[in-house]
Structure formats: C-alpha cells, structure tokens
Scaffold this motif. Structure first.
Motif, PDB file in Angstrom:
ATOM      1  N   LEU A   9      21.806  35.131  -1.218  1.00  0.00           N
ATOM      2  CA  LEU A   9      20.543  34.733  -0.591  1.00  0.00           C
ATOM      3  C   LEU A   9      20.810  33.768   0.563  1.00  0.00           C
ATOM      4  N   THR A  10      21.710  32.826   0.356  1.00  0.00           N
ATOM      5  CA  THR A  10      22.056  31.874   1.407  1.00  0.00           C
ATOM      6  C   THR A  10      22.695  32.599   2.592  1.00  0.00           C
ATOM      7  N   ALA A  15      22.380  34.614   8.024  1.00  0.00           N
ATOM      8  CA  ALA A  15      22.496  35.740   8.952  1.00  0.00           C
ATOM      9  C   ALA A  15      21.198  35.930   9.724  1.00  0.00           C
ATOM     10  N   GLY A  16      20.063  35.790   9.056  1.00  0.00           N
ATOM     11  CA  GLY A  16      18.764  35.904   9.731  1.00  0.00           C
ATOM     12  C   GLY A  16      18.570  34.813  10.760  1.00  0.00           C
ATOM     13  N   LEU A  17      18.958  33.582  10.410  1.00  0.00           N
ATOM     14  CA  LEU A  17      18.838  32.481  11.360  1.00  0.00           C
ATOM     15  C   LEU A  17      19.757  32.669  12.563  1.00  0.00           C
ATOM     16  N   MET A  18      20.949  33.173  12.321  1.00  0.00           N
ATOM     17  CA  MET A  18      21.869  33.423  13.426  1.00  0.00           C
ATOM     18  C   MET A  18      21.342  34.524  14.345  1.00  0.00           C
ATOM     19  N   ALA A  19      20.783  35.566  13.773  1.00  0.00           N
ATOM     20  CA  ALA A  19      20.210  36.644  14.584  1.00  0.00           C
ATOM     21  C   ALA A  19      19.052  36.117  15.418  1.00  0.00           C
ATOM     22  N   ILE A  23      18.886  36.006  19.552  1.00  0.00           N
ATOM     23  CA  ILE A  23      17.784  36.623  20.301  1.00  0.00           C
ATOM     24  C   ILE A  23      17.089  35.580  21.168  1.00  0.00           C
ATOM     25  N   THR A  24      16.843  34.402  20.601  1.00  0.00           N
ATOM     26  CA  THR A  24      16.200  33.325  21.359  1.00  0.00           C
ATOM     27  C   THR A  24      17.079  32.902  22.540  1.00  0.00           C
ATOM     28  N   LEU A  25      18.376  32.815  22.312  1.00  0.00           N
ATOM     29  CA  LEU A  25      19.295  32.438  23.379  1.00  0.00           C
ATOM     30  C   LEU A  25      19.301  33.466  24.509  1.00  0.00           C
TER      31      LEU A  25
END
Length: 92
Positions: A9-10, A15-19, A23-25
């Motif tokens: 889960l972590t 992985a979701g936060l990195m994606a 995308i934001t970057l």
C-alpha cells in the motif's frame, strides 16, 4: 501479513505521488516555456516602442531646427522646394 500489505500500500501511494509529481512538473515546464515566449514578444514590443519614443523625443526637441522642419515637410506633407522636381520610378 499486515506488514506486507502495508508495504504494498505504501509503495502504491508513493508511486501515485511520484506520477502526480512528474505530471505536475511537466505541466509547469510547459507553462514556463510559454511564459518565456510571451516575455520575449513583450520585450520586442517594448524595444520598438522605446525606439518610437526616442524618435518622437528627438522631433520634439528639434522642432525649431530648419533641417527637421524640412524633413517633416518633405516626408509627411509631400512639399518640395521652389523649382525642385521630384521624379518617381514607376518601374518598382
């Protein structure tokens, strides 16, 4: 078992936060490039207006100069000196 599921889960959350961060970057990089392009366009407009202002300032400061008056009469008003003839090249 709970330890392993928490690890998955972590990892999934990270992985979701990195994606999301990637995308934001990328979006931010695109916006910065557009802003730089707009800045360059505005800078060229500023330079053109500053040149125009310098020309107008020169005309105002030298409005009583006979050469300036003659240039304005020729260029803007189309006037000529007495006994002067102007020939236009119709071939162009």
């Amino acid at each position: 078992m709970k330890f392993r599921s928490a690890g998955w889960l972590t990892a999934l959350v990270l992985a979701g936060l990195m994606a999301y961060g990637c995308i934001t970057l990328m979006n931010m990089k695109t916006k910065v490039a557009e802003a730089a392009k707009t800045e360059a366009q505005l800078q060229s407009q500023i330079e053109a207006i500053q040149e125009q202002n310098a020309s107008l300032r020169y005309a105002i400061e030298n409005q009583d100069d006979p050469d300036t008056v003659e240039d304005i009469a020729r260029d803007k008003l189309g006037l000529v000196m007495p006994d002067e003839r102007i020939f236009y090249d119709a071939g162009e």
